[in-house]
Design an enzyme around this catalytic site. Sequence first.
Site, short mmCIF file in Angstrom:
data_model
loop_
_atom_site.label_atom_id
_atom_site.label_comp_id
_atom_site.label_asym_id
_atom_site.label_seq_id
_atom_site.Cartn_x
_atom_site.Cartn_y
_atom_site.Cartn_z
N LYS A 294 -9.85 -2.23 -0.24
CA LYS A 294 -10.23 -2.24 -1.29
C LYS A 294 -11.75 -1.94 -0.78
O LYS A 294 -12.50 -0.80 -2.52
CB LYS A 294 -11.78 -3.77 -0.56
CG LYS A 294 -10.26 -5.25 -0.05
CD LYS A 294 -9.62 -5.51 -1.48
CE LYS A 294 -9.20 -7.43 -0.98
NZ LYS A 294 -8.16 -7.06 0.07
N LYS B 111 -13.70 -11.96 -2.31
CA LYS B 111 -12.20 -11.28 -1.92
C LYS B 111 -12.43 -11.26 -0.36
O LYS B 111 -14.61 -10.62 -0.56
CB LYS B 111 -11.86 -10.51 -2.88
CG LYS B 111 -11.59 -9.23 -3.03
CD LYS B 111 -11.05 -9.30 -3.88
CE LYS B 111 -10.88 -7.81 -4.54
NZ LYS B 111 -10.46 -6.88 -5.48
N ARG C 151 0.10 -2.18 -10.77
CA ARG C 151 0.60 -1.20 -9.10
C ARG C 151 0.97 0.00 -9.66
O ARG C 151 1.74 0.77 -10.17
CB ARG C 151 1.63 -1.75 -8.50
CG ARG C 151 2.14 -0.96 -7.81
CD ARG C 151 0.83 -0.21 -6.45
NE ARG C 151 0.06 -1.53 -6.09
CZ ARG C 151 0.49 -1.90 -4.96
NH1 ARG C 151 1.29 -1.79 -4.47
NH2 ARG C 151 -0.55 -3.25 -3.95
N ARG D 85 1.95 -7.01 -12.57
CA ARG D 85 2.08 -7.96 -12.15
C ARG D 85 1.42 -9.42 -12.48
O ARG D 85 0.12 -9.35 -12.85
CB ARG D 85 1.72 -7.72 -10.41
CG ARG D 85 2.95 -6.94 -10.00
CD ARG D 85 1.98 -6.27 -8.21
NE ARG D 85 1.19 -6.14 -8.51
CZ ARG D 85 -0.21 -5.17 -7.93
NH1 ARG D 85 0.27 -5.25 -6.37
NH2 ARG D 85 -1.32 -4.60 -7.91
N ARG E 170 -4.01 -14.80 -10.13
CA ARG E 170 -3.61 -13.98 -8.85
C ARG E 170 -2.37 -12.95 -9.32
O ARG E 170 -1.67 -13.61 -9.77
CB ARG E 170 -3.78 -14.28 -7.64
CG ARG E 170 -5.09 -14.34 -6.82
CD ARG E 170 -4.61 -14.77 -5.45
NE ARG E 170 -4.20 -16.26 -5.22
CZ ARG E 170 -3.28 -17.13 -4.54
NH1 ARG E 170 -3.48 -16.17 -2.89
NH2 ARG E 170 -2.67 -17.85 -4.26
N ASP F 232 -4.35 -0.11 -8.16
CA ASP F 232 -4.32 -1.44 -8.42
C ASP F 232 -5.48 -1.02 -9.99
O ASP F 232 -6.76 -1.14 -9.12
CB ASP F 232 -4.77 -2.80 -7.42
CG ASP F 232 -3.49 -3.05 -6.31
OD1 ASP F 232 -2.31 -2.66 -6.84
OD2 ASP F 232 -3.56 -3.86 -5.59
N GLU G 13 -8.62 -1.26 -6.18
CA GLU G 13 -8.10 -1.69 -4.85
C GLU G 13 -7.78 -0.34 -5.07
O GLU G 13 -6.34 0.53 -5.82
CB GLU G 13 -7.23 -2.33 -4.68
CG GLU G 13 -7.00 -2.57 -3.14
CD GLU G 13 -6.08 -4.02 -2.40
OE1 GLU G 13 -5.83 -4.05 -1.50
OE2 GLU G 13 -6.64 -4.90 -3.41
N ASN H 76 -4.09 1.08 -2.37
CA ASN H 76 -4.06 0.81 -0.93
C ASN H 76 -3.19 2.24 -0.79
O ASN H 76 -2.21 2.94 -1.26
CB ASN H 76 -2.43 -0.19 -2.03
CG ASN H 76 -3.07 -1.11 -2.26
OD1 ASN H 76 -2.70 -2.16 -1.73
ND2 ASN H 76 -3.23 -1.57 -3.46
#
Length: 316
Positions: A125, A160, A210, A225, A233, A273, A281, A283
């Site tokens: 994050k 979050k 993604r 997504r 979400r 993301d 984000e 990852n």
Amino acid sequence: MKLLFVADPLEAFKTYKDTTFAMMREAAARGHQILACEPAQLVWERDGRVSAVCRDITLTGGLDPWFEERGRVRLALAELDAVVMRKDPPFDSEYFYATHLLQQAERDGARVFNKPSALRDHPEKLAIMEFPQFIGPTLVTRDEQAIKRFHAEHQDIILKPLDGMGGMGIFRVGPDGLNLGSITETLNKQGTQTVMVQRYLPEIVKGDKRILVIGGKPAPFSLARIPQGSEIRGNLAAGGKGVAQPLSARDREIAESIGAVLAPRGLLLIGLDVIGDSLTEINVTSPTCFQEITQQTGFDVPRMFVDALEAAVSRA
């Protein structure tokens, strides 16, 4: 090459979508030896090298069972050609300790991807804050009053936890501020835990994209997504629908810029993301979506990854 994958239990893999499985399958097709262990099998004894009790496996070509175990052997990680760290979050204390064992293995001579220190230095994050030019309004704080001020300014916000995964613990608070105090208390644990707050991005209805960056270069397709029903979400784990699509010019700009910075730090594979034009984000632990993108577009993401892994090992 001898490749060790540090991952979750093999028996738990969902091979129809698992990215680590896709990596193994591509590597095995090239004749590389596949070994696997869990972080619990990492061992470091006084005056010794970091080692692991490894499962030596062959892939069956099927899905059930998808592998056969030829035996187990304890090997020093430095004896292997590459160690691929693919343990899923949470990034808890045991994950943290595993990165230290893997870093010691590097001192022994092991080649670990992603680099253990880089895994620690880039919380998924928080890592976006290094790239303010690509993110929307974002606040990281424990302070309830600061969160209230952020909401008053932006009206529609997302809150979050910093250690969440798969969309867990994500809340949206609209202009009416309904339940903002309760949600803040839930996430910040009465001011003892840090929370990320972001302006709500309405482009989420078109998907949380993604974008995979491998060896500093983006794959040409993302997986959008898309939230379903009343969900906000898009995470696949939260029921989102994955739709592969070509990168936009903005997607490519973000991916190439960040890849140029993070790949030299030892992050062979990252998953960005992006919602609309905004990065949300980064990852680094075990980015996914290889199989979904490959199946929908024909672009071979596992091949791109193993190409990059082989090149990185040859340079090491």
